[in-house]
Design an enzyme around this catalytic site. Sequence first.
Site, PDB file in Angstrom:
ATOM      1  N   HIS A 206      -3.165   8.573   5.326  1.00  0.00           N
ATOM      2  CA  HIS A 206      -2.645   7.627   4.340  1.00  0.00           C
ATOM      3  C   HIS A 206      -2.911   6.166   4.673  1.00  0.00           C
ATOM      4  CE1 HIS A 206       0.570   7.227   7.320  1.00  0.00           C
ATOM      5  NE2 HIS A 206       0.823   6.065   6.763  1.00  0.00           N
TER       6      HIS A 206
HETATM    7  C1  UD1 Z   1       3.519   2.451   3.528  1.00  0.00           C
HETATM    8  C2  UD1 Z   1       3.452   1.456   4.687  1.00  0.00           C
HETATM    9  C3  UD1 Z   1       2.799   2.110   5.887  1.00  0.00           C
HETATM   10  C4  UD1 Z   1       3.500   3.401   6.259  1.00  0.00           C
HETATM   11  C5  UD1 Z   1       3.575   4.309   5.035  1.00  0.00           C
HETATM   12  C6  UD1 Z   1       4.387   5.537   5.360  1.00  0.00           C
HETATM   13  C7  UD1 Z   1       3.158  -0.889   3.999  1.00  0.00           C
HETATM   14  C8  UD1 Z   1       2.208  -2.007   3.876  1.00  0.00           C
HETATM   15  N1  UD1 Z   1       2.631   0.312   4.328  1.00  0.00           N
HETATM   16  O1  UD1 Z   1       2.186   2.761   3.157  1.00  0.00           O
HETATM   17  O2  UD1 Z   1       2.884   1.233   7.005  1.00  0.00           O
HETATM   18  O3  UD1 Z   1       2.779   4.028   7.286  1.00  0.00           O
HETATM   19  O4  UD1 Z   1       4.212   3.613   3.953  1.00  0.00           O
HETATM   20  O5  UD1 Z   1       4.132   6.578   4.479  1.00  0.00           O
HETATM   21  O6  UD1 Z   1       4.340  -1.066   3.807  1.00  0.00           O
HETATM   22  N2  UD1 Z   1       3.331   5.782  -4.125  1.00  0.00           N
HETATM   23  C9  UD1 Z   1       3.731   6.716  -5.033  1.00  0.00           C
HETATM   24  N3  UD1 Z   1       4.905   7.383  -4.798  1.00  0.00           N
HETATM   25  C10 UD1 Z   1       5.681   7.135  -3.703  1.00  0.00           C
HETATM   26  C11 UD1 Z   1       5.236   6.179  -2.777  1.00  0.00           C
HETATM   27  C12 UD1 Z   1       4.069   5.507  -3.000  1.00  0.00           C
HETATM   28  O7  UD1 Z   1       3.087   6.962  -6.049  1.00  0.00           O
HETATM   29  O8  UD1 Z   1       6.744   7.761  -3.555  1.00  0.00           O
HETATM   30  C13 UD1 Z   1       2.106   5.027  -4.394  1.00  0.00           C
HETATM   31  C14 UD1 Z   1       2.428   3.542  -4.652  1.00  0.00           C
HETATM   32  O9  UD1 Z   1       2.733   3.301  -5.970  1.00  0.00           O
HETATM   33  C15 UD1 Z   1       1.160   2.866  -4.200  1.00  0.00           C
HETATM   34  C16 UD1 Z   1       0.625   3.792  -3.098  1.00  0.00           C
HETATM   35  O10 UD1 Z   1       1.285   5.035  -3.230  1.00  0.00           O
HETATM   36  O11 UD1 Z   1       0.229   2.835  -5.238  1.00  0.00           O
HETATM   37  C17 UD1 Z   1       0.837   3.219  -1.713  1.00  0.00           C
HETATM   38  O12 UD1 Z   1       2.237   2.982  -1.485  1.00  0.00           O
HETATM   39  P1  UD1 Z   1       2.729   1.764  -0.540  1.00  0.00           P
HETATM   40  O13 UD1 Z   1       4.187   1.862  -0.383  1.00  0.00           O
HETATM   41  O14 UD1 Z   1       2.132   0.482  -1.032  1.00  0.00           O
HETATM   42  O15 UD1 Z   1       2.007   2.003   0.839  1.00  0.00           O
HETATM   43  P2  UD1 Z   1       1.871   3.310   1.707  1.00  0.00           P
HETATM   44  O16 UD1 Z   1       0.435   3.683   1.751  1.00  0.00           O
HETATM   45  O17 UD1 Z   1       2.837   4.315   1.263  1.00  0.00           O
HETATM   46  N1  UDP Z   2       6.210  13.649   7.092  1.00  0.00           N
HETATM   47  C1  UDP Z   2       6.936  14.486   6.255  1.00  0.00           C
HETATM   48  N2  UDP Z   2       6.266  15.110   5.242  1.00  0.00           N
HETATM   49  C2  UDP Z   2       4.937  14.947   5.024  1.00  0.00           C
HETATM   50  C3  UDP Z   2       4.211  14.094   5.886  1.00  0.00           C
HETATM   51  C4  UDP Z   2       4.883  13.449   6.913  1.00  0.00           C
HETATM   52  O1  UDP Z   2       8.144  14.673   6.441  1.00  0.00           O
HETATM   53  O2  UDP Z   2       4.400  15.546   4.073  1.00  0.00           O
HETATM   54  C5  UDP Z   2       6.933  12.970   8.180  1.00  0.00           C
HETATM   55  C6  UDP Z   2       6.348  13.149   9.547  1.00  0.00           C
HETATM   56  O3  UDP Z   2       6.827  14.337  10.146  1.00  0.00           O
HETATM   57  C7  UDP Z   2       6.798  11.900  10.275  1.00  0.00           C
HETATM   58  C8  UDP Z   2       6.810  10.865   9.179  1.00  0.00           C
HETATM   59  O4  UDP Z   2       6.848  11.575   7.944  1.00  0.00           O
HETATM   60  O5  UDP Z   2       8.112  12.056  10.765  1.00  0.00           O
HETATM   61  C9  UDP Z   2       5.584  10.024   9.258  1.00  0.00           C
HETATM   62  O6  UDP Z   2       5.479   9.253   8.121  1.00  0.00           O
HETATM   63  P1  UDP Z   2       4.093   8.669   7.605  1.00  0.00           P
HETATM   64  O7  UDP Z   2       2.966   9.446   8.171  1.00  0.00           O
HETATM   65  O8  UDP Z   2       4.207   8.565   6.135  1.00  0.00           O
HETATM   66  O9  UDP Z   2       4.141   7.171   8.160  1.00  0.00           O
HETATM   67  P2  UDP Z   2       3.812   6.489   9.556  1.00  0.00           P
HETATM   68  O10 UDP Z   2       4.553   7.185  10.632  1.00  0.00           O
HETATM   69  O11 UDP Z   2       2.335   6.520   9.753  1.00  0.00           O
HETATM   70  O12 UDP Z   2       4.258   5.073   9.340  1.00  0.00           O
END
Ligand code: UD1
Ligand code: UDP
Length: 360
Positions: A206
């Site tokens: 991601h």
């Molecule tokens: C965010 C964090 C990242 C973290 C990750 C965990 C920032 C800059 N990034 O990245 O550090 O590792 O979360 O998962 O804060 N979206 C959906 N549904 C959801 C969530 C997101 O559709 O429930 C879509 C959003 O609308 C957006 C994209 O996914 O278009 C990315 O979401 P965003 O929260 O901007 O960043 P992440 O990649 O989730």
């Molecule tokens: N995780 C989860 N379901 C998923 C993918 C990840 O519960 O489908 C959990 C995972 O076990 C870990 C956390 O989400 O505890 C990690 O989150 P993510 O990879 O989104 O973010 P990051 O740690 O890179 O910020």
Amino acid sequence: MKILTVIGARPQFIKAAAISHGFAQYDAIQEVLLHTGQHFDSNMSDVFFEELGIPKPAYNLGIGGGLHGAMTGAQLAGIEEVLLHEKPDWVLVYGDTNSTLAGALAASKLHIPVAHVEAGLRSFNRKMPEEINRVVTDHISTALFAPTATAMQHLAYEGIPAERCHQVGDVMYDAALLFGERAKQQSTILQQLNLIAGEYVLATIHRAENTDDLQRLKIILQSLGEISQTLPVVWPVHPRTRKLLEQKTLHGLLGNKVQLIDPVGYLDMVMLEQHAAVIATDSGGVQKEAFFYQVPCVTLRDETEWVELIAAGWNQLVKLDDTNEVTQTILGAKLKTSTAIQPYGQGNAAVKITSYFREI
Ligand code: UD1
Ligand code: UDP
């Protein structure tokens, strides 16, 4: 003492589960949860509250999606309003997301002390949004709870006064200890997906640096496609990555054997991690969970914040510039060590953080 905790993204719910549980033991600590709404799908948010027994947030700002400035700015304004109303003694933030930065900025402008859990991590890659978020948050925090000795060194090197920095261990380890056993008892995900323990690769992708760089994303997809010819591959797809796969019609690169599934709850994820042959990921949390469950891990990034695992041979990085190399690294991944290391503490980060607030 009133602590207002700002959360918004999936890993923050898991971290909050451990610490909110610690706070709840003491009447003298009143925690108010504020969810920014950064993650909003039920399988990215609600599922964690339900499964991990996190109290329902008192506030949900519903601010997710959009560009960094728009998201962070709207969260900043929304959090400020709540802080003016709630007047907490402290604001607690986790990690390095836009919600973290917005919470820390809103509080510091109102002269409310900020506590940062997971302080001091650095990738030294300023192109990562997370690196900007964590550096700024550390420098405006009053209490910095670092997970590792390396993180403490980074804070010292950047001139943050030692009395603000506390090495407490990694709260994700607390969560792994709290919920790891429950996953074994409750999750049926292996049966649901027809997976045999020890005979599949678990993938998660991601990071913006992978999803937003078409060349890197294509190499990941082609590699997972190749691996699936030999070993089942299961991939719970993050919504960010799902959107890109659809927009750019990239599914073809994966072939038809990779099991793409929706994001799963924490207990199912832990179950998938515990029984994987190999984990291939760019997630911070998943790298550490691979180590907690002693599963070989390949990190699909050029660098990582969790350097202890690379140094000790529990995790390896692979550069994303050659499909064949990525495939061979994942298929060949074995635990390179059985040396016990404990860089993330004793699983009592929540106890230590709670004690900090009880004693000040
Ligand atoms: C965010 C964090 C990242 C973290 C990750 C965990 C920032 C800059 N990034 O990245 O550090 O590792 O979360 O998962 O804060 N979206 C959906 N549904 C959801 C969530 C997101 O559709 O429930 C879509 C959003 O609308 C957006 C994209 O996914 O278009 C990315 O979401 P965003 O929260 O901007 O960043 P992440 O990649 O989730
Ligand atoms: N995780 C989860 N379901 C998923 C993918 C990840 O519960 O489908 C959990 C995972 O076990 C870990 C956390 O989400 O505890 C990690 O989150 P993510 O990879 O989104 O973010 P990051 O740690 O890179 O910020």
